[in-house]
Design an enzyme around this catalytic site. Structure first.
Site, mmCIF file in Angstrom:
data_model
loop_
_atom_site.group_PDB
_atom_site.id
_atom_site.type_symbol
_atom_site.label_atom_id
_atom_site.label_comp_id
_atom_site.label_asym_id
_atom_site.label_seq_id
_atom_site.Cartn_x
_atom_site.Cartn_y
_atom_site.Cartn_z
ATOM 1 N N GLY A 278 -62.824 85.580 18.932
ATOM 2 C CA GLY A 278 -61.862 85.320 20.041
ATOM 3 C C GLY A 278 -60.494 84.864 19.844
ATOM 4 N N GLU A 320 -66.927 83.965 14.322
ATOM 5 C CA GLU A 320 -67.086 85.454 14.524
ATOM 6 C C GLU A 320 -65.538 86.153 14.679
ATOM 7 O OE1 GLU A 320 -71.662 85.974 15.969
ATOM 8 O OE2 GLU A 320 -70.159 85.122 17.509
ATOM 9 N N PRO A 321 -64.643 86.055 13.873
ATOM 10 C CA PRO A 321 -63.452 86.848 13.987
ATOM 11 C C PRO A 321 -63.717 88.345 14.018
ATOM 12 C CG PRO A 321 -63.317 86.072 12.061
ATOM 13 C CD PRO A 321 -64.642 85.316 12.286
ATOM 14 N N GLY A 322 -63.058 89.119 15.091
ATOM 15 C CA GLY A 322 -63.056 90.419 15.113
ATOM 16 C C GLY A 322 -61.669 90.900 14.832
ATOM 17 N N ARG A 323 -61.172 90.673 16.012
ATOM 18 C CA ARG A 323 -59.546 91.083 16.289
ATOM 19 C C ARG A 323 -58.668 90.379 15.253
ATOM 20 N NH1 ARG A 323 -57.685 91.894 21.485
ATOM 21 N NH2 ARG A 323 -59.678 90.927 21.976
ATOM 22 N N ARG A 360 -56.774 99.874 25.985
ATOM 23 C CA ARG A 360 -56.629 98.457 25.968
ATOM 24 C C ARG A 360 -55.566 98.136 27.312
ATOM 25 N NH1 ARG A 360 -54.912 94.983 22.817
ATOM 26 N NH2 ARG A 360 -56.135 93.413 23.726
ATOM 27 N N TYR A 364 -56.969 96.342 29.921
ATOM 28 C CA TYR A 364 -56.534 95.064 30.318
ATOM 29 C C TYR A 364 -55.189 94.578 30.612
ATOM 30 C CZ TYR A 364 -60.681 94.836 27.081
ATOM 31 O OH TYR A 364 -61.763 95.108 26.261
ATOM 32 N N CYS A 391 -54.484 113.033 31.880
ATOM 33 C CA CYS A 391 -54.339 113.213 33.338
ATOM 34 C C CYS A 391 -54.474 111.986 34.063
ATOM 35 C CB CYS A 391 -55.107 114.601 33.759
ATOM 36 S SG CYS A 391 -55.066 115.711 32.932
ATOM 37 N N TYR A 421 -60.343 97.189 18.614
ATOM 38 C CA TYR A 421 -60.825 97.593 19.718
ATOM 39 C C TYR A 421 -60.022 98.948 20.291
ATOM 40 C CZ TYR A 421 -62.910 93.175 19.857
ATOM 41 O OH TYR A 421 -63.751 92.156 19.436
HETATM 42 C C1 LIG Z 1 -66.302 90.070 20.866
HETATM 43 C C2 LIG Z 1 -67.105 89.147 20.214
HETATM 44 C C3 LIG Z 1 -66.609 88.399 18.942
HETATM 45 C C4 LIG Z 1 -65.187 88.883 18.439
HETATM 46 O O1 LIG Z 1 -64.276 88.658 19.401
HETATM 47 P P1 LIG Z 1 -62.775 88.907 18.805
HETATM 48 O O2 LIG Z 1 -62.117 88.773 19.950
HETATM 49 O O3 LIG Z 1 -62.495 90.376 18.231
HETATM 50 O O4 LIG Z 1 -62.689 87.854 17.735
HETATM 51 C C5 LIG Z 1 -67.384 87.515 18.413
HETATM 52 N N1 LIG Z 1 -68.563 87.008 18.691
HETATM 53 C C6 LIG Z 1 -69.213 87.733 19.889
HETATM 54 C C7 LIG Z 1 -70.258 86.978 20.298
HETATM 55 C C8 LIG Z 1 -68.350 88.512 20.757
HETATM 56 O O5 LIG Z 1 -68.981 89.088 21.758
#
Ligand SMILES: *Cc1c(COP(=O)(O)O)cnc(C)c1O
Length: 463
Positions: A278, A320-323, A360, A364, A391, A421
């Site tokens: 997050g 757990e970084p994604g973004r 997005r 959002y 459309c 995303y």
């Molecule tokens: C979505 C999610 C993440 C990654 O969130 P980011 O905003 O992309 O960093 C990490 N852990 C869990 C459990 C998630 O659902």
């Protein structure tokens, strides 16, 4: 974000309409590296390059729209997270942000682990040769087939999300003659988004087991007594696009509080905690995200302090970084199709993609930046809304931004920070074909996810 009147406003308008935008930058040709990947720059001919390759050449070779990923930037960010957290912590990249086999290999090479949350993500990771013990399996409703596959494959952990799942995973593991490592995902009553966090008495959401009312403690009790499970820790994920560390502080306090209760009740000190992902990135120049080393330091101090107060051994931390790994590494390259000034309002710029490659903004109300990248321009700034070809009037890519007033059909524009995303949430709405992902590095570009074709679409249509 402030609304500001600017004398150079939109063409044919004296007053700027309502909107969330900052004053136009003094020079629209300058690319702010807060939002652009590291190797992106504008050449002397005015054309933007990435990894040494001009975007005009990328558009010619791969077509538009196209996601362009700066591989060096991805690797550098992954490495920065790995280095910041060091040997006593684990970094799990959240695959849902964007996953492909090339990405899995980069992660392995840079020492990151991987979160998956569906059979499809698991299959992608395994097919790219990810070591199963480095995979964590998430989700609030994993199917029996998915759990079976994950246990059989030997994933490093399954994150349990409900009382039913505790029993389900235990049963499956036992029937396969295995003892599955698991964490329990709890909700700590903290919700964080962008610059704020809210602590609530109870969590009204579908994920996790509430700490409130002793539910999380009961889940731990059950998991500890099932033979198929080895409970290794507690998991908490509080939100997305977070800039403020105080939400993590409250979450860590409450998670460690649970570890202490577990120690007191069962005489067991769980060895791990996972504080989720997050962490925010810059979508516009107004955003100021934290660096991985600052985040690692802050989280380490918070957990260390809480554990010392509770007289617990400090558990191994995972994040757990994604973004924050993939978001800034990519931009979407579009060709301008039409430029439509609406007197007294704004100018609509239509591109050859839209909500099918970036949902997005519609979903959002996300904010993005945009730049003219196929040439430089000294024309005055004009307030635009970048829209897609779908459309829906809500088919907006960039709600409010400034582009040079001489923008014309055939120009290439790019939207930065679309690595997370966007492709992973892409759809076939209007039977538009999903764009490819092209990785660029050291002067070379290669397709890592190819463009969808009409044949791909029609192959599914068997009626
Ligand atoms: C979505 C999610 C993440 C990654 O969130 P980011 O905003 O992309 O960093 C990490 N852990 C869990 C459990 C998630 O659902």
């Amino acid at each position: 974000m402030s609304r500001s009147a600017h004398p150079a406003g939109p063409r044919h308008a004296d007053v700027l309409p309502e909107g969330h935008y900052s004053a136009p930058p003094t020079d629209l040709n300058v690319l702010d590296h807060k939002v652009w990947a590291q190797t992106v720059g504008r050449g002397e001919d005015g054309v933007v390059t990435v990894g040494g390759v001009p975007v005009t050449r990328l558009a010619e070779e791969f077509g538009t729209p196209v996601y362009i990923m700066d591989e060096a930037d991805f690797r550098a960010r992954a490495r920065a997270w790995r280095t910041a957290f060091g040997a006593d912590a684990d970094v799990f990249y959240a695959g849902k942000a964007f996953l492909s086999r090339a990405v899995v290999r980069w992660l392995e090479e840079e020492g990151l682990n991987l979160d998956v949350c569906s059979g499809g993500e698991l299959a992608t990771a395994l097919s790219a040769g990810m070591a199963p013990e480095r995979i964590a399996f998430h989700g609030n409703n994993k199917s029996v087939a998915e759990i079976t596959r994950a246990v059989e494959a030997g994933v490093g952990r399954i994150v349990l999300d409900s009382f039913q799942e505790i029993v389900r995973v235990a049963h499956i593991a036992q029937s396969l003659g295995k003892r599955q490592k698991v964490q329990i995902r709890i909700t700590v009553g903290v919700e964080a988004h962008t610059h704020e966090f809210i602590a609530t008495a109870h969590e009204d959401q579908k994920f996790g087991i509430p700490l409130a009312g002793g539910q999380a403690a009961e889940a731990v009790r059950r998991a500890l007594h099932l033979d198929g499970l080895e409970l290794i820790g507690i998991h908490s994920h509080i939100g997305s696009q977070i800039f403020d560390m105080s939400g993590f502080e409250v979450a860590a306090h409450r998670v460690v509080g649970l570890l202490k209760d577990i120690r007191d009740e069962h005489g067991v000190e769980l060895p791990e905690i996972d504080l989720g992902g997050g962490l925010g990135i810059a979508y516009t120049s107004d955003d100021d995200p934290r660096e991985p080393h600052e985040i690692a330091k802050a989280l380490g101090e918070i957990v260390g302090r809480e554990c010392e107060a509770a007289r617990l051994r400090t558990p191994r931390i995972s994040v757990e970084p994604g973004r924050a790994v993939v978001g800034p590494t990519a931009f979407t390259l579009y060709e301008v199709g039409t430029v439509k000034p609406l007197e007294g309002l704004r100018t609509y710029v239509s591109v050859d993609g839209g909500m099918s490659d970036n949902i997005r903004t519609a979903l959002y109300d996300a904010e993005y930046s945009v730049a003219l990248v196929s040439r430089a321009s000294d024309a005055e700034p004009m307030l635009v809304r970048v829209v897609g070809k779908h459309c829906e009037s809500g088919d907006i890519v960039v709600k409010d931004a400034f582009l040079p007033a001489d923008l014309a059909p055939g120009d290439l524009i790019a939207v930065p920070a679309t690595g997370a995303y966007c492709r992973s949430m892409a759809s076939n709405y209007n039977h538009v074909l999903r764009p490819p992902v092209v990785a660029v590095k050291d002067g070379e570009a290669r397709v890592i996810v190819r463009r969808e074709t009409e044949e791909d679409l029609l192959r599914l249509d068997v009626g």
